[in-house]
Design an enzyme around this catalytic site. Structure first.
Site, PDB file in Angstrom:
ATOM      1  N   GLU A 214      -2.240  -5.689  -4.119  1.00 42.08           N
ATOM      2  CA  GLU A 214      -1.090  -4.782  -3.970  1.00 42.08           C
ATOM      3  C   GLU A 214       0.173  -5.564  -3.652  1.00 42.08           C
ATOM      4  O   GLU A 214       0.149  -6.469  -2.807  1.00 42.08           O
ATOM      5  CB  GLU A 214      -1.406  -3.792  -2.841  1.00 42.08           C
ATOM      6  N   HIS A 215       1.238  -5.191  -4.330  1.00 39.43           N
ATOM      7  CA  HIS A 215       2.535  -5.877  -4.209  1.00 39.43           C
ATOM      8  C   HIS A 215       2.399  -7.347  -4.612  1.00 39.43           C
ATOM      9  O   HIS A 215       3.095  -8.215  -4.084  1.00 39.43           O
ATOM     10  CB  HIS A 215       3.113  -5.726  -2.790  1.00 39.43           C
ATOM     11  N   THR A 216       1.505  -7.595  -5.527  1.00 42.29           N
ATOM     12  CA  THR A 216       1.338  -8.950  -6.059  1.00 42.29           C
ATOM     13  C   THR A 216       1.873  -9.051  -7.486  1.00 42.29           C
ATOM     14  O   THR A 216       2.196 -10.146  -7.937  1.00 42.29           O
ATOM     15  CB  THR A 216      -0.153  -9.355  -6.070  1.00 42.29           C
TER      16      THR A 216
ATOM     17  N   SER B  96       0.386   6.675 -11.058  1.00 43.22           N
ATOM     18  CA  SER B  96       1.035   6.203 -12.286  1.00 43.22           C
ATOM     19  C   SER B  96       1.082   7.230 -13.401  1.00 43.22           C
ATOM     20  O   SER B  96       0.777   6.924 -14.564  1.00 43.22           O
ATOM     21  CB  SER B  96       0.365   4.911 -12.787  1.00 43.22           C
ATOM     22  N   SER B  97       1.516   8.437 -13.040  1.00 41.62           N
ATOM     23  CA  SER B  97       1.678   9.447 -14.087  1.00 41.62           C
ATOM     24  C   SER B  97       2.761   9.017 -15.077  1.00 41.62           C
ATOM     25  O   SER B  97       2.665   9.312 -16.264  1.00 41.62           O
ATOM     26  CB  SER B  97       2.027  10.793 -13.465  1.00 41.62           C
ATOM     27  N   SER B  98       3.771   8.287 -14.602  1.00 42.91           N
ATOM     28  CA  SER B  98       4.846   7.908 -15.529  1.00 42.91           C
ATOM     29  C   SER B  98       4.375   6.833 -16.505  1.00 42.91           C
ATOM     30  O   SER B  98       4.683   6.900 -17.704  1.00 42.91           O
ATOM     31  CB  SER B  98       6.108   7.490 -14.782  1.00 42.91           C
TER      32      SER B  98
ATOM     33  N   ASP C 113       1.021  -1.064 -13.575  1.00 38.73           N
ATOM     34  CA  ASP C 113       0.693   0.310 -13.959  1.00 38.73           C
ATOM     35  C   ASP C 113       0.618   0.453 -15.480  1.00 38.73           C
ATOM     36  O   ASP C 113      -0.307   1.070 -16.022  1.00 38.73           O
ATOM     37  CB  ASP C 113       1.729   1.284 -13.395  1.00 38.73           C
TER      38      ASP C 113
ATOM     39  N   TYR D 250      10.818  -0.523  -1.621  1.00 43.24           N
ATOM     40  CA  TYR D 250      10.111  -1.371  -2.593  1.00 43.24           C
ATOM     41  C   TYR D 250      11.011  -2.543  -2.999  1.00 43.24           C
ATOM     42  O   TYR D 250      10.584  -3.701  -2.998  1.00 43.24           O
ATOM     43  CB  TYR D 250       9.741  -0.507  -3.800  1.00 43.24           C
TER      44      TYR D 250
HETATM   45  C1  GLA Z   1       4.001   0.391  -7.742  1.00 50.10           C
HETATM   46  C2  GLA Z   1       4.602  -0.411  -8.883  1.00 50.10           C
HETATM   47  C3  GLA Z   1       3.650  -1.516  -9.318  1.00 50.10           C
HETATM   48  C4  GLA Z   1       3.181  -2.356  -8.125  1.00 50.10           C
HETATM   49  C5  GLA Z   1       2.713  -1.454  -6.991  1.00 50.10           C
HETATM   50  C6  GLA Z   1       2.395  -2.229  -5.737  1.00 50.10           C
HETATM   51  O1  GLA Z   1       2.873   1.077  -8.201  1.00 50.10           O
HETATM   52  O2  GLA Z   1       4.879   0.421  -9.985  1.00 50.10           O
HETATM   53  O3  GLA Z   1       4.264  -2.335 -10.285  1.00 50.10           O
HETATM   54  O4  GLA Z   1       4.192  -3.226  -7.693  1.00 50.10           O
HETATM   55  O5  GLA Z   1       3.668  -0.461  -6.664  1.00 50.10           O
HETATM   56  O6  GLA Z   1       1.295  -3.050  -5.928  1.00 50.10           O
END
Ligand code: GLA
Length: 379
Positions: A32-34, A123-125, A169, A218
């Site tokens: 996550e956040h990588t 990630s609906s978008s 996503d 973010y």
């Molecule tokens: C959101 C962003 C992704 C990712 C995550 C965190 O979902 O759309 O690209 O950065 O946050 O892992």
């Protein structure tokens, strides 16, 4: 089996659709956040998805009706313009990004439906973007290269929609594999699918909390990561090891150090998690998920009270190998890896205890891993 979307198309247009496309939402197991640090992620495409049933048009226009909203959007595939309804921006942005590559797009008309909850962090978008691109690729005879399309979808999101997301996503919605989680190298976009450990289920735990300002929080995290990378003279935190980070701790202010420690350690955990899955070791995978949550909570500070409560309850239940927040954070969903035979009772018990402690009613989804964006065979 003919999906209901094909029947809805038939009802509206008086004939079967030429194409039915599907693109899934996602849940991230770990990593996550990588992604925006050129690192590793390990998500799976979920069963919930966006579906579009369509037929070609000869005038370059797109006419698409959202069945859930009962609204129709119309735009010119070659020259989309911003405007109402808001949900159509994902389709227009996708058309814009595709036609910018120089390939002429053939328009289409059809109906769209989605069962990916909106704004929940599933990630609906990205699912709408990939479904739209799959539709255009089908009508326009464009070869479907999942990673290329994911990059274009990310561009649509970044530059048309205006959300500064990474590649995860869109990539998993494009490359998902049934029954598998997919390790993605967000620098090279190389992927490696690993089968979910047998006898386990993935359970999505929606806290029913949403937080405003997620975009700015973010972006702030991204800037902190970039600052840390700049201090180390590297392109991205992907290029820093935990040993280097620790040795040069004094060069970063304490907060930036913690942000960097999350990213660097999360990359290591993600690779270890993929190895654990390859070995069928659900226990080790779960342990790494728990560690990931602690790191996101304490070092990266993107969890929330509701997420922490949900994760704590999930982790304490029998049959749960591990649980963590998933997605950008600050609200939205957690994910747990649970013994398949106990998934039903796990869901009921976690929901009850979460309501007791938070006063909120969560949504809980047990999901398998599905395939990425594709034209469905509806014959
Ligand atoms: C959101 C962003 C992704 C990712 C995550 C965190 O979902 O759309 O690209 O950065 O946050 O892992």
């Amino acid at each position: 089996m003919t999906p209901p979307i094909a029947a809805a198309f038939q009802e509206r247009f008086g004939e079967p659709p030429e194409f039915v496309v599907r693109a899934p939402g996602r849940v991230n197991l770990i990593g996550e956040h990588t992604d925006y640090n050129d690192g590793f992620v390990f998500p799976l495409a979920i069963e919930r998805a966006v579906w579009i049933a369509l037929r070609m048009r000869t005038d370059g226009q797109v006419h698409v009706t959202s069945l859930s909203l009962g609204e129709t959007a119309t735009f010119d595939a070659a020259h989309p313009e911003r405007g109402e309804p808001a949900w159509a921006e994902y389709l227009k942005g996708s058309a814009w990004a595709m036609q910018a590559t120089g390939q002429p797009l053939v328009g289409w008309e059809g109906v769209l439906t989605s069962d990916v909850p909106i704004g929940a962090g599933l990630s609906s978008s990205a699912a709408i973007e990939l479904a739209t691109m799959r539709a255009f690729a089908a009508t326009s005879g464009i070869a479907w290269e999942p990673a290329t399309m994911a990059r274009l979808a990310q561009r649509a999101e970044n530059e048309w929609v205006g959300v500064n997301c990474g590649i995860m996503d869109q990539m998993i919605s494009a490359v998902g594999k049934r029954g598998h989680a997919v390790l993605i190298d967000c620098r090279s976009l190389e992927t490696r699918a690993e089968p979910l450990p047998s006898g386990t289920s993935v359970v999505i735990l929606d806290t029913a909390t949403r937080r405003g300002l997620v975009d700015s929080l973010y972006n702030e995290r991204r800037a902190q990561c970039e600052q840390a990378a700049a201090t180390f003279g590297v392109t991205a935190l992907r290029d820093v090891t935990l040993a280097e980070l620790t040795a040069r701790k004094g060069e970063l202010d304490p907060m930036t150090f913690r942000r960097a420690r999350h990213v660097v350690s999360e990359n290591e955990r993600t690779l270890a998690a993929a190895a654990a899955m390859r070995a069928g070791d659900a226990r080790e995978l779960g342990r790494l998920m728990n560690e990931s949550h602690a790191s996101l909570r304490d070092d990266f500070e993107v969890s929330s009270e509701a997420l922490d409560i949900m994760v704590e309850i999930a982790q304490s239940r029998t049959g749960c190998h591990g649980a963590r927040m998933t997605g950008a954070g600050f609200g939205g969903c957690a994910v747990a890896l649970v013994d398949a035979g106990l998934a039903g009772s796990f869901a009921t018990e976690v929901a009850a205890r979460y309501t007791e402690r938070s006063g909120l009613v969560p949504m809980i989804y047990v999901t398998g891993a599905s395939a990425g964006a594709a034209v469905e065979d509806v014959k």
